[in-house]
Design an enzyme around this catalytic site. Structure first.
Site, short mmCIF file in Angstrom:
data_model
loop_
_atom_site.label_atom_id
_atom_site.label_comp_id
_atom_site.label_asym_id
_atom_site.label_seq_id
_atom_site.Cartn_x
_atom_site.Cartn_y
_atom_site.Cartn_z
N TYR A 104 -60.28 -0.79 -40.92
CA TYR A 104 -60.58 -0.30 -39.58
C TYR A 104 -61.75 0.68 -39.64
O TYR A 104 -61.69 1.68 -40.35
CB TYR A 104 -59.34 0.39 -39.00
CG TYR A 104 -59.38 0.65 -37.53
CD1 TYR A 104 -58.93 -0.31 -36.63
CD2 TYR A 104 -59.86 1.86 -37.03
CE1 TYR A 104 -58.94 -0.07 -35.27
CE2 TYR A 104 -59.88 2.11 -35.67
CZ TYR A 104 -59.42 1.13 -34.80
OH TYR A 104 -59.45 1.37 -33.44
N GLY B 69 -54.68 3.73 -29.22
CA GLY B 69 -55.86 4.59 -29.22
C GLY B 69 -55.50 6.04 -29.35
O GLY B 69 -54.51 6.51 -28.77
N SER C 43 -59.32 4.28 -28.91
CA SER C 43 -59.73 2.97 -29.40
C SER C 43 -59.33 1.80 -28.51
O SER C 43 -59.73 0.66 -28.78
CB SER C 43 -59.18 2.74 -30.81
OG SER C 43 -59.99 3.39 -31.75
#
Length: 389
Positions: A197, A342, A91
């Site tokens: 999210y 991420g 991410s």
């Protein structure tokens, strides 16, 4: 993709953050005295001692660089990790995508207040969705209410369990395929009324880039960020299943627990992450990117201010707020660190920088087991030494 970041990173990140924020991170300070990185090395080794295969970390401090590694990049051969390792950043890709969208706004090619329907007519519809009420700003800030496709049970079974992964690891998924999964679920909330999210937001953002420019999000990231910053280790793999060398193997339990067998998941088709998490980079490049971003080298002041305008980040809002593809973390000493985390199969990463972009830290674990995104960040903050900044 922001969902697989693991608790084994906690102590390591805490000490490394202290290094990144406390001052010079070079082998010798201006007075010629050797800097002591023993604490950082011990923290990284401690993470390896509890079962993480390996770590690679790089700190940049006002133009100087310090790197360290621990553990192995290949469990079969015992080959150590390298400071030059390239890895899937998950991410962290979102900050790159958001930067491109904001550059397009600065050029007058779109507005953050544009609706999704304006640029992607008919894509977000049905099951209670109204794309005329969802803005690009809400996509980038995760306030759109659009369901997160990676939370779909069938998707999870196909890509995050052992049997599913080894059957589907080479599948190619289009952005439209991923959005369609999200559209099979009702919205999480009305646009702009809450925060959650959702990787779907950034798949749609990548589609918007394509519609506005006529080029893929990969092409625009290369042209606007990778090439100008000379990020030689950073790439968009498309459907390529390998990671460029130098790189290490990536390992997963393919389960929600840290026990059980460890599987080599290095080879996979990253189209399942799309513009939400497919980027490959290394720690040095990530330091360069986030430092340049916060110093204003990539965005005009107005767009950088938009990116840094934050909202509470759900259950983590006591210490973390989310902007437009950028996380603002408040350390116990009061300093704000900007960056992103991420996670994707076998890879857990973080990249942060101070508000002026002068101190940056990026690192990666080549294992993804146990814990949640929120608890991981909280562990980082809880363990950072008071007074380190």
């Amino acid at each position: 993709m922001g969902l697989r970041v693991r608790t084994a990173l906690m102590a390591t990140t805490a000490v490394a953050l202290s290094v990144a924020l406390a001052g010079p991170a070079t082998a010798a300070d201006p007075a010629g005295k050797t800097q002591d990185h023993t604490a950082t090395r011990k923290a990284i080794q401690a993470a390896v001692d509890v079962g993480v295969p390996g770590v690679t970390a790089t700190v940049k401090d006002d133009g100087t660089t310090w790197s360290t590694t621990a553990g192995v990049g290949n469990l079969r051969t015992g080959k150590p990790r390298s400071a030059d390792d390239r890895y899937r950043v998950g991410s962290i890709t979102k900050t790159f995508v958001s930067t491109v969208i904001l550059q397009l706004e600065a050029a007058g090619r779109l507005s953050l207040d544009d609706t999704v329907e304006k640029w992607l007519p008919g894509v977000v519809e049905g099951n209670g969705y109204d794309a005329t009420r969802i803005t690009l700003r809400e996509l980038l800030g995760h306030t759109s209410g659009i369901f997160n496709y990676t939370a779909d049970d069938d998707f999870g079974t196909a890509y995050f369990t052992k049997d599913g992964f080894f059957q589907h690891r080479y599948d190619t998924k289009s952005a439209a395929d991923l959005v369609a999964i999200a559209m099979s679920h009702k919205p999480d909330f009305a646009p702009g009324t809450s925060w959650n999210y959702s990787n779907t937001n950034y798949v749609l953002a990548g589609m918007v880039i394509q519609k506005v420019t006529g080029h893929s999000y990969e092409t625009e990231i290369r042209r606007r960020i990778i090439n100008p910053l000379h990020l030689k280790a950073t790439s968009l793999p498309g459907a390529r299943v390998t990671v460029p060398r130098p790189s290490s193997h990536a390992y997963s339990k393919l389960a929600q627990t840290p026990t059980g067998p460890t599987y080599d998941v290095t080879r996979l088709n990253p189209t399942i992450a799309s513009s939400a998490g497919s980027l490959i980079s290394d720690s040095s490049d990530l330091d360069r990117f986030y430092g340049a971003l916060l110093r204003g080298e990539l965005l005009p002041p107005r767009q950088l201010k938009e990116m840094k305008t934050t909202v509470p980040a759900g259950e983590d809002s006591g210490y973390m707020r989310y902007g437009l593809g950028l996380i603002d973390i408040t350390l116990p000493c009061g300093v704000h660190v900007w960056g992103h985390d991420g996670g994707i199969h076998g890879s857990s990463s973080v990249a942060v920088t101070t508000a002026d972009g002068s101190h940056s830290l990026a690192f990666n674990f080549n294992g993804d087991w146990s814990g949640t995104r929120g608890r991981w960040w909280w562990g980082v903050l809880r363990n950072v030494r008071p007074g380190a900044v």
